[in-house]
Design a protein around this motif. Sequence first.
Motif, mmCIF file in Angstrom:
data_model
loop_
_atom_site.group_PDB
_atom_site.id
_atom_site.type_symbol
_atom_site.label_atom_id
_atom_site.label_comp_id
_atom_site.label_asym_id
_atom_site.label_seq_id
_atom_site.Cartn_x
_atom_site.Cartn_y
_atom_site.Cartn_z
ATOM 1 N N PRO A 1 6.584 59.084 -13.605
ATOM 2 C CA PRO A 1 7.537 59.582 -14.396
ATOM 3 C C PRO A 1 7.339 60.725 -15.217
ATOM 4 C CG PRO A 1 5.938 57.853 -15.695
ATOM 5 C CD PRO A 1 5.594 58.018 -14.044
ATOM 6 N N GLU A 2 8.272 61.550 -15.535
ATOM 7 C CA GLU A 2 8.207 62.757 -16.171
ATOM 8 C C GLU A 2 9.344 63.065 -17.287
ATOM 9 O OE1 GLU A 2 8.602 67.712 -15.750
ATOM 10 O OE2 GLU A 2 8.844 66.298 -13.971
ATOM 11 N N MET A 3 9.064 62.999 -18.228
ATOM 12 C CA MET A 3 10.157 63.144 -19.456
ATOM 13 C C MET A 3 10.299 64.773 -19.349
ATOM 14 S SD MET A 3 11.089 60.418 -20.786
ATOM 15 C CE MET A 3 11.968 60.917 -22.017
ATOM 16 N N LYS A 4 11.904 64.991 -19.555
ATOM 17 C CA LYS A 4 11.996 66.335 -19.492
ATOM 18 C C LYS A 4 12.200 66.954 -20.803
ATOM 19 C CE LYS A 4 13.199 67.992 -16.245
ATOM 20 N NZ LYS A 4 12.415 68.772 -14.931
ATOM 21 N N LYS A 5 11.823 68.236 -20.951
ATOM 22 C CA LYS A 5 11.856 69.101 -22.202
ATOM 23 C C LYS A 5 13.471 69.146 -22.625
ATOM 24 C CE LYS A 5 10.354 73.289 -24.590
ATOM 25 N NZ LYS A 5 9.910 74.799 -24.146
ATOM 26 N N VAL A 6 13.476 69.039 -23.983
ATOM 27 C CA VAL A 6 14.897 69.055 -24.535
ATOM 28 C C VAL A 6 14.684 70.248 -25.214
ATOM 29 C CG1 VAL A 6 16.717 67.987 -26.115
ATOM 30 C CG2 VAL A 6 15.265 66.696 -24.481
ATOM 31 N N ASP A 7 15.468 71.252 -24.954
ATOM 32 C CA ASP A 7 15.409 72.363 -25.753
ATOM 33 C C ASP A 7 17.043 72.917 -26.258
ATOM 34 O OD1 ASP A 7 16.968 73.240 -23.586
ATOM 35 O OD2 ASP A 7 15.591 75.023 -23.027
ATOM 36 N N GLY A 8 17.815 72.047 -26.336
ATOM 37 C CA GLY A 8 19.171 72.156 -26.896
ATOM 38 C C GLY A 8 19.715 71.162 -27.987
ATOM 39 N N ILE A 9 20.696 70.925 -28.028
ATOM 40 C CA ILE A 9 21.109 69.931 -29.183
ATOM 41 C C ILE A 9 20.719 68.562 -28.710
ATOM 42 C CG2 ILE A 9 23.293 68.827 -30.042
ATOM 43 C CD1 ILE A 9 24.697 71.097 -29.442
ATOM 44 N N ASN A 10 20.141 67.792 -29.821
ATOM 45 C CA ASN A 10 19.491 66.369 -29.612
ATOM 46 C C ASN A 10 19.652 65.522 -31.027
ATOM 47 O OD1 ASN A 10 18.286 64.305 -28.350
ATOM 48 N ND2 ASN A 10 16.174 65.282 -28.384
ATOM 49 N N GLN A 11 20.194 64.365 -30.740
ATOM 50 C CA GLN A 11 20.433 63.438 -31.792
ATOM 51 C C GLN A 11 19.518 62.233 -31.625
ATOM 52 O OE1 GLN A 11 22.317 64.306 -34.362
ATOM 53 N NE2 GLN A 11 23.134 66.415 -33.654
ATOM 54 N N PRO A 12 19.276 61.529 -32.834
ATOM 55 C CA PRO A 12 18.589 60.146 -32.494
ATOM 56 C C PRO A 12 18.915 59.367 -31.675
ATOM 57 C CG PRO A 12 18.591 61.010 -34.958
ATOM 58 C CD PRO A 12 19.425 62.021 -34.076
ATOM 59 N N GLY A 13 20.409 59.238 -31.590
ATOM 60 C CA GLY A 13 21.053 58.511 -30.624
ATOM 61 C C GLY A 13 21.274 58.485 -29.314
ATOM 62 N N PHE A 14 20.820 59.889 -28.994
ATOM 63 C CA PHE A 14 20.792 60.438 -27.431
ATOM 64 C C PHE A 14 19.862 59.811 -26.734
ATOM 65 C CE2 PHE A 14 22.923 65.061 -28.203
ATOM 66 C CZ PHE A 14 23.942 64.229 -28.820
ATOM 67 N N ILE A 15 20.300 59.562 -25.317
ATOM 68 C CA ILE A 15 19.472 59.036 -24.531
ATOM 69 C C ILE A 15 18.296 60.164 -24.191
ATOM 70 C CG2 ILE A 15 19.191 58.178 -22.191
ATOM 71 C CD1 ILE A 15 21.768 56.814 -22.769
ATOM 72 N N GLN A 16 17.050 59.925 -24.185
ATOM 73 C CA GLN A 16 16.121 60.980 -23.978
ATOM 74 C C GLN A 16 16.066 61.085 -22.370
ATOM 75 O OE1 GLN A 16 15.221 63.157 -26.577
ATOM 76 N NE2 GLN A 16 16.855 61.983 -27.311
ATOM 77 N N PRO A 17 15.920 62.340 -21.792
ATOM 78 C CA PRO A 17 15.978 62.350 -20.152
ATOM 79 C C PRO A 17 14.613 62.373 -19.624
ATOM 80 C CG PRO A 17 16.388 64.591 -21.086
ATOM 81 C CD PRO A 17 16.263 63.673 -22.110
ATOM 82 N N GLY A 18 14.612 61.983 -18.617
ATOM 83 C CA GLY A 18 13.157 62.042 -17.626
ATOM 84 C C GLY A 18 13.718 61.839 -16.064
ATOM 85 N N VAL A 19 12.798 62.074 -15.118
ATOM 86 C CA VAL A 19 12.875 62.023 -13.727
ATOM 87 C C VAL A 19 11.778 60.978 -13.523
ATOM 88 C CG1 VAL A 19 14.472 64.006 -13.585
ATOM 89 C CG2 VAL A 19 11.919 64.017 -13.270
#
Length: 460
Positions: free
Chosen positions: A385-403
């Motif tokens: 698994p790899e969690m992707k870096k988030v460098d834009g708009i993010n909110q507590p309710g957003f699903i955090q992306p990975g691959v």
Amino acid sequence: MTSTTPRFLLAALTFSCFPALAVSQAVAPASPPPQSWVDKTTGHRVIRLTNEPNSTGFYFNNNAYTPDGRKMIYTAPDGIHVLDLATRKTRLLVPNPPRPETEDPVARYRGGVHAIVAGHQTPSIFFSKMDLTTKLSTLYKADVDTGVVTELVTLPEGANSVATINADETLAAGTMNDGSPVAPEYGANLTSPTGTPAVRQVTGAQSGTLVQPDGKGEMMERRLASRQPLILFTINLKTGKLTTLLHSTDWVNHLLFSPADPTLLMYCHEGPWQKVDRIWTIRTDGSQNTLIHKRTFAQEIAGHEFWGIDGKTIWYDWQPIKGEDFYLAGYDVATHRRRAFHMDRNEWSIHFNVTADEGLFTGDGGDPGQVAKAPDGEFIELFHPEMKKVDGINQPGFIQPGVFHAEHLVTMSKHNYRLEPNVRFSPDHKLVIFTSNMFGPSYVFGVEVDKASPGPANGN
């Protein structure tokens, strides 16, 4: 199941997640499969862990290991077995009582012992057995080390089985009829509110337990439409006290207690996934009945849910558009935060699993007839698994992306995917354990996570 089976009997049978679900009538080969081989395509060593033809591991989300991680429980036609993971020696722990070979296969199955789950607290296996005279099922537990069997409670009429035992081993959970049973013609391979495991007769070279029937989709549609009233209940394993958690005409199935919280039960609304709100949790006092994944797309599906080893995360197959986009999603039960790991079509799997530290995931692949319609998906997979870096708009309710970065472990082109492999990691994370019928009858195998040392490869 024959076309002459009475409707009332069909209504009492189930398609379920129990590990010992079927009577397989496959003919054993003259000699067993090889003890081990190196997959020439993947470079990983595969090891046969069981010796009994038509032996099978547990359903992927049911605990199969003793608390110390040293032993694994599996089932075979002669009963419930124990595998020592260090020595790889096996022994029969709870034998099936002898039954006449000429007996009706349904009665033959019902009179056997049926493993439920390995205990999270004690080195034990919980199992049930029906009295064919009274038609009542009794729950037992067997000590894996000593073999001592303890009788626990007898279930009331209509509650023919339970599906799960809680973390402190005080409660079992199951479903039962709520009022007069309905007997729609939905077939013997679907869950009825009685919660009684199904008997499937499978013939031919490709066979084993947990085999999916032809026409399963149509049968699931009919069962969902029947709106059969049921009760979701717990039963105290010491006192026999029955507690009703839920009355429902939805099809409730796949009950699974948290491995850490003895008061938290996960269950699903069964049926075609695009037609149900599937994944739910409820407390053992009947409170906090909570939908875990709420769809926002038409044709969105989520299912084959399972607990992380520590009980903090519920993982599930998530497809925002059925058959088009594929994720393994995780829901943190304490924080309600979500993660989702994307994978390609050929990497999608019927079932997934995870190590205790969440450092590795695994999947059992699928043939082109599955929902992903993968043209090249017949592999046991290892996922990094790899969690992707988030460098834009993010909110507590957003699903955090990975691959997921996939690695093939075992070539499954000779496996008949009507038998689901049901992958899991060994407690030391060195093996991925699965069931396969690639040699005809089913056996339990393990594949080493690390590649084999250089040398001549053989096998599949």
